[in-house]
Design a protein around this motif. Sequence first.
Motif, PDB file in Angstrom:
ATOM      1  N   PRO A 270      82.730  29.423  87.475  1.00  0.00           N
ATOM      2  CA  PRO A 270      81.605  30.197  86.939  1.00  0.00           C
ATOM      3  C   PRO A 270      80.676  29.385  86.051  1.00  0.00           C
ATOM      4  N   GLY A 271      81.114  28.211  85.562  1.00  0.00           N
ATOM      5  CA  GLY A 271      80.251  27.382  84.732  1.00  0.00           C
ATOM      6  C   GLY A 271      79.746  28.141  83.519  1.00  0.00           C
ATOM      7  N   GLY A 272      78.419  28.137  83.334  1.00  0.00           N
ATOM      8  CA  GLY A 272      77.830  28.813  82.187  1.00  0.00           C
ATOM      9  C   GLY A 272      77.828  30.313  82.277  1.00  0.00           C
ATOM     10  N   GLY A 273      78.135  30.901  83.439  1.00  0.00           N
ATOM     11  CA  GLY A 273      78.300  32.343  83.533  1.00  0.00           C
ATOM     12  C   GLY A 273      77.320  33.088  84.406  1.00  0.00           C
ATOM     13  N   LYS A 274      76.463  32.397  85.152  1.00  0.00           N
ATOM     14  CA  LYS A 274      75.452  33.092  85.948  1.00  0.00           C
ATOM     15  C   LYS A 274      76.076  34.034  86.971  1.00  0.00           C
TER      16      LYS A 274
ATOM     17  N   PRO B 143      62.091  40.382  81.884  1.00  0.00           N
ATOM     18  CA  PRO B 143      62.239  39.276  80.928  1.00  0.00           C
ATOM     19  C   PRO B 143      63.157  38.181  81.459  1.00  0.00           C
ATOM     20  N   ILE B 144      62.874  36.945  81.018  1.00  0.00           N
ATOM     21  CA  ILE B 144      63.718  35.795  81.369  1.00  0.00           C
ATOM     22  C   ILE B 144      64.559  35.448  80.146  1.00  0.00           C
ATOM     23  N   PRO B 145      65.874  35.472  80.261  1.00  0.00           N
ATOM     24  CA  PRO B 145      66.712  35.210  79.090  1.00  0.00           C
ATOM     25  C   PRO B 145      66.609  33.748  78.649  1.00  0.00           C
ATOM     26  N   GLN B 146      66.867  33.529  77.374  1.00  0.00           N
ATOM     27  CA  GLN B 146      66.916  32.160  76.861  1.00  0.00           C
ATOM     28  C   GLN B 146      68.077  31.408  77.507  1.00  0.00           C
ATOM     29  N   GLN B 147      67.878  30.092  77.671  1.00  0.00           N
ATOM     30  CA  GLN B 147      68.862  29.305  78.404  1.00  0.00           C
ATOM     31  C   GLN B 147      69.122  27.973  77.715  1.00  0.00           C
ATOM     32  N   LEU B 148      70.318  27.465  77.911  1.00  0.00           N
ATOM     33  CA  LEU B 148      70.687  26.109  77.529  1.00  0.00           C
ATOM     34  C   LEU B 148      71.274  25.424  78.756  1.00  0.00           C
ATOM     35  N   GLY B 149      70.915  24.163  78.945  1.00  0.00           N
ATOM     36  CA  GLY B 149      71.458  23.412  80.069  1.00  0.00           C
ATOM     37  C   GLY B 149      72.808  22.814  79.723  1.00  0.00           C
TER      38      GLY B 149
ATOM     39  N   ARG C  34      71.627  33.350  77.094  1.00  0.00           N
ATOM     40  CA  ARG C  34      71.785  34.268  75.963  1.00  0.00           C
ATOM     41  C   ARG C  34      72.112  35.659  76.510  1.00  0.00           C
ATOM     42  N   TRP C  35      73.139  36.270  75.940  1.00  0.00           N
ATOM     43  CA  TRP C  35      73.541  37.599  76.418  1.00  0.00           C
ATOM     44  C   TRP C  35      72.353  38.558  76.319  1.00  0.00           C
ATOM     45  N   PRO C  36      71.896  39.084  77.464  1.00  0.00           N
ATOM     46  CA  PRO C  36      70.654  39.863  77.458  1.00  0.00           C
ATOM     47  C   PRO C  36      70.836  41.324  77.092  1.00  0.00           C
ATOM     48  N   GLY C  37      72.088  41.778  76.937  1.00  0.00           N
ATOM     49  CA  GLY C  37      72.305  43.214  76.761  1.00  0.00           C
ATOM     50  C   GLY C  37      72.261  43.908  78.114  1.00  0.00           C
ATOM     51  N   GLU C  38      72.786  45.114  78.164  1.00  0.00           N
ATOM     52  CA  GLU C  38      72.857  45.846  79.436  1.00  0.00           C
ATOM     53  C   GLU C  38      71.481  46.025  80.073  1.00  0.00           C
TER      54      GLU C  38
ATOM     55  N   ARG D  28      81.871  27.276  71.255  1.00  0.00           N
ATOM     56  CA  ARG D  28      80.774  26.500  70.663  1.00  0.00           C
ATOM     57  C   ARG D  28      79.458  27.266  70.633  1.00  0.00           C
ATOM     58  N   PHE D  29      79.188  28.012  71.705  1.00  0.00           N
ATOM     59  CA  PHE D  29      77.916  28.733  71.787  1.00  0.00           C
ATOM     60  C   PHE D  29      78.160  30.233  71.980  1.00  0.00           C
ATOM     61  N   ALA D  30      79.236  30.727  71.368  1.00  0.00           N
ATOM     62  CA  ALA D  30      79.606  32.144  71.519  1.00  0.00           C
ATOM     63  C   ALA D  30      78.514  33.070  70.992  1.00  0.00           C
ATOM     64  N   ALA D  31      77.863  32.674  69.904  1.00  0.00           N
ATOM     65  CA  ALA D  31      76.793  33.523  69.355  1.00  0.00           C
ATOM     66  C   ALA D  31      75.626  33.627  70.325  1.00  0.00           C
ATOM     67  N   PHE D  32      75.439  32.590  71.133  1.00  0.00           N
ATOM     68  CA  PHE D  32      74.336  32.565  72.105  1.00  0.00           C
ATOM     69  C   PHE D  32      74.720  33.363  73.351  1.00  0.00           C
ATOM     70  N   THR D  33      75.922  33.136  73.881  1.00  0.00           N
ATOM     71  CA  THR D  33      76.339  33.740  75.155  1.00  0.00           C
ATOM     72  C   THR D  33      76.969  35.119  74.974  1.00  0.00           C
TER      73      THR D  33
END
Length: 807
Positions: free
Chosen positions: A337-341, A286-292, A305-309, A370-375
């Motif tokens: 680290p920027g967005g966390g990749k 799967p490809i996780p959801q992303q925001l630029g 988006r945090w994909p889970g383990e 701001r986007f803690a629920a997403f990341t």
Amino acid sequence: MVSASLDRRTCYGMFAISLAGLMYELILTRIFSVLMWYHFASMAISLALFGFAVAAMLVQLRPGRFPAERTGDICRRCCWGFVLSLVLFFGVFVLFRYWPQFGFRVLSFFHQPFYQPFQQGFYNKGVPLSLLPVLAGLYLVTALPFFFAGLAVTLLLRRHLRQIGRLYSWDLLGAGLGCLAVIGVLELVGGVGGLLLVAQAGLAAAACFGDGRRRWLRPLLAALLLVALLAGNLAFDFAGIRFVRGRYEPGLLWSAWNSFSRVAVYPSRGEELRQAWGLSRTYRGPIPQQLGMVVDDTGYTTLYRWPGEEGLGYFRDNVIALAWRLKEAPVGLVIGPGGGKDVLAALASGAQRVTALEINPLVAEAVNERFAAFTGALYRRPDVELAVDEGRSWIRRQNRRWDVIQASAVFGRMAPSAGAFTLSENNLYTLEAFRDYWEHLRPNGILSISRFIFERETLRLVSLGLAFLERQGVADPASHIVVIKERGLANFMLKKSPFTPDELARLRTMTARLAFQEVLMPDRRQGSDPFHRLVAGYASGTFYDEFPFDVTPTTDDRPFFYYMYKPADFLTLFTFPAQSRFEDRAVLILRNLLLVVGALTFVCLILPLLLFRRCELGRAGSGWRLLYFACLGLGFMLLEIGLLRRFILFLGQPIYALAVILFSLLVFSGLGSLLAGKIAAGREGRWLPPLLLVLVLLSQFCNYGLPPLLDALLDQPLALRCLLAAGLLAPLGLLLGMPLPLGMRLLHPDGRDLAWSWGVNGATGVLGSLLAVVVAMNWGYTLTLLAGGLVYLLALSPVLRLRSGGL
């Protein structure tokens, strides 16, 4: 001309207009870095000095229009002109907001065409002729506030010649405080909103020059209107920037400013999700959801988006994860680290603990708040530690070591600290930086840096690695370096010990399974590509001589990692080398800008004097006076820019270097100007020669003596480092503030031609702000500071000639 007495309100007015002018200059560097290329931060400084210089020349050529007895009234009108021109510039952003196609036509030239998250740009190496009038109009609007502020300052200096030391000190004190105030303004209201707050300082200056009891009434009413306009913009964002280097940004999810950047988050489109730089072509999960997310105009990163383990395979199968996968439960550091990749790649590869070192607090806020629920609030996880600081400075203060230190495509093409007069210096990619990483790696640790393979910067990384290892006395540097790519993205790995056969076998197994490609391996050194030719020819220098661009190792003295023109190519006028890339245009525009500014300086400042004041040019000593004040303008900028560079690493965050160094230099220069006013009339000629000599010697101590001293003090707390920096600069700052007021009194005892000298001083400052960048790019900051000292030494000639009776 009779010098008038200097009252307190005049000093306050000078303080306010200088504060406003400096704040506008720094805010303009931020706006230019977002709208266009980061290189145009230097252009903002040139616009400022040029506006001041043209104003001074107007006073010199048409003195009858500025009678001395009406100085206060004219200065008040100039302050109103400053305010209105700022409002006009603010109106340009309102126009862009509601007529985006017009903004796109104006700014699309600056668009990087290879990355299209927003609207398509153009790939033209030249500037379209139809665009020139529009850009000229835009630059004229941006220069108007400087013209009005410069006119007021020039008239005040001419009117109060006898007290010029005291008045000039208020000018410098206002500018110094502006360096600090602009940080808070940008944090509170951003770049565009900051224009309206700067206008408030202009209104305060207008009130200081007004007469009568009601002199505050009109400025107060105007201030209330500007506050209402600012509140409306904060509430409805009707002047918000929706163009980043020519790209129209519809539907932003969030944007914010701080003192050195603008960060925006936007929805990712389908083609961006599929692009996935570095991801194995064999990946089928799967490809996780992303925001630029974009920082200023070029610092792109992605929020995931945090994909889970169970969903971390997307990051484990990326080429940037290779170093982590060579280790068992590694402890690592991720720089930028920027967005966390990178952090997600480390966790997916079994990292025990990861430290995320991010310089920009807005980026960390986006991920964690701001986007803690997403990341999933990535940087607050128990196995992730967040540090918000400048990379090199923070690492140097640590006593720990890591298995992996990683920096994946850390983007440094942004003007540091909102106008530190630099081009694209990057402390992370120098020989000294590699030494810092080396000292904080465990015995078998790996430094991993990822960049695009089609960039020449990847080749420069290998060059850096080879040169550094040779400095460390490593017998076979190539045995410590591996480069593996996945299509466009390459992973450069430098290991503290030689790569073992078992590690190379594991790398080859992963490379084959994930369909990556070997670029450079220690046990395969034959090849005709640039990487293998570099390994074969770096020691003798043959590769560097033959390669068309400069990929030699960068140092802290010349840290321009992204600048790769050889001096001979840079100086080839108005041409583009055969293999230039799109973004190389910006460097060449800076070079051409130096020539254009030089020509404009002659046309607007020297030519009018030749045409209308030829008799004044022929007056005895005019050329020597011009030389003296030209040296002061040029020398001050060379020293200022060089000193800023010396302190960026020491103070950590670049914005601290900008605030502390500029504030210290300007404030102590103001105090020096005040001290100059205490020197008795007629004794200027005796004081100036020893003063200039001590200034030159002290500047060279800062050039050669400061680096080891700052290096020894780097582990001190930030507050103490700021105080130490201010204290170290205090003596030089005091001396820098004295030559101009003393020279004005010595060379213009009757006040005649004072505006001319002030204008020439500003004009050479225009050239100096650009020339310092050009010298530093091609020859380093040590030579920049040395050149500044030599220019001040040259200023001795007119003074000595006067003492010998030659003027």
